[in-house]
Design a protein around this motif. Structure first.
Motif, PDB file in Angstrom:
ATOM      1  N   ARG A 121       0.815  -1.226   0.000  1.00 42.00           N
ATOM      2  CA  ARG A 121       0.000   0.000   0.000  1.00 42.00           C
ATOM      3  C   ARG A 121       0.842   1.267   0.000  1.00 42.00           C
ATOM      4  O   ARG A 121       0.308   2.373  -0.057  1.00 42.00           O
ATOM      5  CB  ARG A 121      -0.910   0.021   1.223  1.00 42.00           C
ATOM      6  CG  ARG A 121      -1.939  -1.095   1.265  1.00 42.00           C
ATOM      7  CD  ARG A 121      -3.214  -0.678   0.559  1.00 42.00           C
ATOM      8  NE  ARG A 121      -4.274  -1.628   0.826  1.00 42.00           N
ATOM      9  CZ  ARG A 121      -4.714  -2.496  -0.076  1.00 42.00           C
ATOM     10  NH1 ARG A 121      -4.195  -2.530  -1.278  1.00 42.00           N
ATOM     11  NH2 ARG A 121      -5.692  -3.329   0.225  1.00 42.00           N
ATOM     12  N   ARG A 122       2.171   1.106   0.145  1.00 41.38           N
ATOM     13  CA  ARG A 122       3.091   2.248   0.154  1.00 41.38           C
ATOM     14  C   ARG A 122       2.747   3.254   1.247  1.00 41.38           C
ATOM     15  O   ARG A 122       2.895   4.465   1.066  1.00 41.38           O
ATOM     16  CB  ARG A 122       3.086   2.966  -1.213  1.00 41.38           C
ATOM     17  CG  ARG A 122       3.424   2.059  -2.362  1.00 41.38           C
ATOM     18  CD  ARG A 122       4.897   1.785  -2.419  1.00 41.38           C
ATOM     19  NE  ARG A 122       5.195   0.676  -3.327  1.00 41.38           N
ATOM     20  CZ  ARG A 122       6.274  -0.079  -3.241  1.00 41.38           C
ATOM     21  NH1 ARG A 122       7.168   0.145  -2.312  1.00 41.38           N
ATOM     22  NH2 ARG A 122       6.471  -1.065  -4.085  1.00 41.38           N
ATOM     23  N   ASP A 127       2.768   5.617   9.902  1.00 43.09           N
ATOM     24  CA  ASP A 127       1.323   5.346   9.785  1.00 43.09           C
ATOM     25  C   ASP A 127       1.032   3.868   9.947  1.00 43.09           C
ATOM     26  O   ASP A 127       0.104   3.474  10.658  1.00 43.09           O
ATOM     27  CB  ASP A 127       0.807   5.795   8.409  1.00 43.09           C
ATOM     28  CG  ASP A 127       0.644   7.303   8.348  1.00 43.09           C
ATOM     29  OD1 ASP A 127       0.768   7.946   9.417  1.00 43.09           O
ATOM     30  OD2 ASP A 127       0.420   7.821   7.237  1.00 43.09           O
ATOM     31  N   ALA A 128       1.845   3.055   9.257  1.00 49.46           N
ATOM     32  CA  ALA A 128       1.614   1.611   9.292  1.00 49.46           C
ATOM     33  C   ALA A 128       1.789   1.079  10.713  1.00 49.46           C
ATOM     34  O   ALA A 128       1.011   0.230  11.169  1.00 49.46           O
ATOM     35  CB  ALA A 128       2.584   0.909   8.344  1.00 49.46           C
ATOM     36  N   ARG A 133      -0.355  -1.193  15.666  1.00 54.47           N
ATOM     37  CA  ARG A 133      -0.498  -1.282  17.128  1.00 54.47           C
ATOM     38  C   ARG A 133      -1.961  -1.258  17.534  1.00 54.47           C
ATOM     39  O   ARG A 133      -2.376  -1.956  18.454  1.00 54.47           O
ATOM     40  CB  ARG A 133       0.279  -0.154  17.811  1.00 54.47           C
ATOM     41  CG  ARG A 133       1.788  -0.378  17.729  1.00 54.47           C
ATOM     42  CD  ARG A 133       2.563   0.598  18.605  1.00 54.47           C
ATOM     43  NE  ARG A 133       3.991   0.554  18.293  1.00 54.47           N
ATOM     44  CZ  ARG A 133       4.833  -0.370  18.754  1.00 54.47           C
ATOM     45  NH1 ARG A 133       4.384  -1.326  19.567  1.00 54.47           N
ATOM     46  NH2 ARG A 133       6.107  -0.345  18.414  1.00 54.47           N
ATOM     47  N   GLU A 134      -2.766  -0.460  16.830  1.00 47.96           N
ATOM     48  CA  GLU A 134      -4.216  -0.455  17.097  1.00 47.96           C
ATOM     49  C   GLU A 134      -4.802  -1.845  16.886  1.00 47.96           C
ATOM     50  O   GLU A 134      -5.575  -2.355  17.699  1.00 47.96           O
ATOM     51  CB  GLU A 134      -4.941   0.522  16.147  1.00 47.96           C
ATOM     52  CG  GLU A 134      -4.803   1.978  16.506  1.00 47.96           C
ATOM     53  CD  GLU A 134      -5.335   2.887  15.384  1.00 47.96           C
ATOM     54  OE1 GLU A 134      -4.967   4.057  15.381  1.00 47.96           O
ATOM     55  OE2 GLU A 134      -6.104   2.388  14.510  1.00 47.96           O
ATOM     56  N   LEU A 135      -4.428  -2.449  15.752  1.00 51.00           N
ATOM     57  CA  LEU A 135      -4.981  -3.764  15.418  1.00 51.00           C
ATOM     58  C   LEU A 135      -4.503  -4.826  16.404  1.00 51.00           C
ATOM     59  O   LEU A 135      -5.282  -5.696  16.823  1.00 51.00           O
ATOM     60  CB  LEU A 135      -4.590  -4.157  13.991  1.00 51.00           C
ATOM     61  CG  LEU A 135      -5.331  -3.392  12.897  1.00 51.00           C
ATOM     62  CD1 LEU A 135      -4.664  -3.583  11.546  1.00 51.00           C
ATOM     63  CD2 LEU A 135      -6.793  -3.850  12.823  1.00 51.00           C
ATOM     64  N   LEU A 136      -3.231  -4.755  16.794  1.00 49.67           N
ATOM     65  CA  LEU A 136      -2.710  -5.727  17.760  1.00 49.67           C
ATOM     66  C   LEU A 136      -3.419  -5.559  19.101  1.00 49.67           C
ATOM     67  O   LEU A 136      -3.712  -6.534  19.792  1.00 49.67           O
ATOM     68  CB  LEU A 136      -1.194  -5.565  17.915  1.00 49.67           C
ATOM     69  CG  LEU A 136      -0.364  -6.007  16.709  1.00 49.67           C
ATOM     70  CD1 LEU A 136       1.105  -5.653  16.886  1.00 49.67           C
ATOM     71  CD2 LEU A 136      -0.511  -7.512  16.467  1.00 49.67           C
ATOM     72  N   GLU A 137      -3.678  -4.311  19.462  1.00 49.28           N
ATOM     73  CA  GLU A 137      -4.441  -4.015  20.680  1.00 49.28           C
ATOM     74  C   GLU A 137      -5.815  -4.685  20.592  1.00 49.28           C
ATOM     75  O   GLU A 137      -6.273  -5.364  21.499  1.00 49.28           O
ATOM     76  CB  GLU A 137      -4.594  -2.495  20.793  1.00 49.28           C
ATOM     77  CG  GLU A 137      -5.267  -2.003  22.061  1.00 49.28           C
ATOM     78  CD  GLU A 137      -4.311  -2.060  23.246  1.00 49.28           C
ATOM     79  OE1 GLU A 137      -4.731  -2.588  24.290  1.00 49.28           O
ATOM     80  OE2 GLU A 137      -3.156  -1.606  23.119  1.00 49.28           O
TER      81      GLU A 137
END
Lengths: 257, 216
Positions: A121-122, A127-128, A133-137
């Motif tokens: 997604r470049r 940002d990535a 970290r949000e998703l892992l949370e």
């Protein structure tokens, strides 16, 4: 979903995933036989069936990890292209979760989740990482971000794999027996994440033996046997009143053990 | 000890020549071998065929013949390397690349297929999958066999002596003619030169192997 870009309007009408007359052979073995299947936006389809029924192959064919010999598969109105850049682009919109997790062994948990967004997604690294970290949370493994996959339990690894797929903001998620390699006490932590995804409206195709999940989260159950779709109905009618003898037989074996 | 002090410049120069032959050829062979390994596992049949052809030709031709061809053979088609050293680097690189390729390919085959599948499922293309997922893991598993290739290369540089490159083996020929009464000393000096390259390499390979190991 109020404002759609112009290009999306056409695609938004039809089913998100459509298989038409799909056939596949492994040598003499006819593993997928005349499969027709449509999955609507936001629909959760659970594919069940005895082992060797072709359900995993079906799942893997949808993002062309398995090629098919006949028929057509399209995602969001776009036909699956041959191997190459166009296929890679289409795959980036299809999240995939494997039975054996397949986390990248030489990368940390955080790097596993940021790899797709940065390389495909470049997105910028910052940002990535924030999104990762949000998703892992969200899947409950934020504390493990700097570890390597082998240092995590199977259930944790599979939740990371889900986060890795979600980081690409996929249109549809494919789950290929996501809990089959897990110890019993870890199955629920993965199913809980999947159930909440389903509640939030993610389009999902789930190959599984977890009947509880099928009842709880599926809009539709597809029963496969011998490479064919034998039955396709809502979970309530499938589990209480299966139509085919094969499905009755299968359910009697797995529900009364 | 006047033998050593009399010939120290010659020996040191010969040592540096052998070392640079090995290092430069090693780097070229690593790059070329990696490209060849990528070709051998690529989904494009002509690339696979070309790489297989290359490997079979260079792996099965004696190194001395490769040297002969690059030093004398190509003159027939009006080509010539700028120096004998360059010709030697070319011969050693082309030959060793075939072995690097095969060592790497065994490493690539040892990476579980699920790793590449997961990468492709994320939308990485073949090149990205190879570069970011498969090769980094393959390199880690082939450190010991690549180490063997490197040590073989360091010793194979001695063939360059037969083609007027002033390396350690050339120094051996020259010094043993001039010091027929002290042959053991001459041999000891030359062997020490080779060991000074290969023994630290063997040690470095063990260190690298430990450091890059991945837990599965």
């Amino acid at each position: 979903m109020t404002s759609l870009a112009k290009g999306e309007t056409r695609a938004a009408g039809g089913p998100l995933v459509r298989l038409t007359g799909v056939n596949k052979w492994f040598g003499d073995l006819h593993v997928l036989q005349d499969i027709d299947l449509s999955v609507e936006r936001g629909e959760v389809v659970v594919v069940i069936g005895p082992s060797g029924s072709g359900k995993s192959t079906l799942c893997r064919a949808i993002n062309r990890l398995e090629s098919i010999q006949q028929g057509e598969i399209s995602i969001d109105g776009e036909r699956l292209p041959e191997e190459g850049k166009a296929l890679a682009r289409l795959r980036s919109d299809v999240g995939m979760v494997f039975q054996s997790f397949n986390l990248f062994a030489h990368k940390t948990i955080l790097e596993n989740v940021t790899l797709g967004p940065t390389r495909v997604r470049r997105k910028s690294k910052a940002d990535a990482e924030r999104r990762a970290r949000e998703l892992l949370e969200r899947v409950g493994v934020a504390a493990q971000a700097d570890k390597y996959p082998a240092q995590l339990s199977g259930g944790q690894q599979q939740r990371v794999a889900i986060a890795r797929a979600l980081a690409m903001e996929p249109k549809v998620m494919l789950f290929d027996e996501p809990t089959s390699a897990l110890d019993p006490e870890m199955i629920n932590e993965v199913l809980d994440v999947m159930t909440s995804l389903a509640r939030e409206g993610m389009t999902m195709i789930v190959v599984t033996h977890e009947m509880g999940f099928a009842r709880r989260a599926a809009n539709r159950v597809v029963f496969m046997d011998g490479g064919r779709v034998v039955e396709s109905s809502d979970p309530e009618s499938f589990f209480t009143n299966p139509q085919s003898d094969r499905a009755k037989d299968f359910l009697s074996k797995i529900l009364n053990h | 000890m006047d033998f050593l002090s009399d010939n120290i410049d010659l020996l040191w120069g010969a040592f540096l020549t052998t070392l640079s032959l090995a290092v430069v050829s090693g780097l070229c062979a690593l790059v070329l071998g990696t490209v060849l390994a990528g070709m051998r596992v690529s989904p494009v049949p002509p690339l696979r065929g070309l790489a297989t052809f290359y490997v079979e030709v260079f792996r099965n031709t004696p190194l001395t013949v490769v040297f002969f061809f690059l030093v004398f053979g190509i003159v027939q088609i009006d080509l010539q390397f700028p120096s004998r050293f360059a010709a030697a680097v070319a011969a050693l690189s082309l030959y060793t690349a075939a072995f690097v390729c095969e060592a790497l390919r065994s490493g690539i085959n040892a990476v579980p297929p699920g790793q590449a599948e997961a990468a492709r499922a994320l939308g990485l293309d073949f090149g990205q999958t190879l570069r970011t997922i498969v090769l980094p893991q393959a390199f880690r598993t082939v450190v010991p066999p690549l180490g063997n290739v490197w040590i073989a290369l360091a010793k194979n540089t001695s063939i360059a002596a037969g083609f007027a490159v002033a390396d350690l083996t050339a120094a051996l020929q020259r010094l043993s003619n001039a010091n027929a009464d002290r042959l053991l000393l001459v041999f000891a000096a030359i062997v020490a030169g080779y060991l000074a390259i290969t023994l630290p390499s063997a040690w470095a390979i063990r260190v690298i192997e430990k450091r890059v190991a991945i837990i599965r």
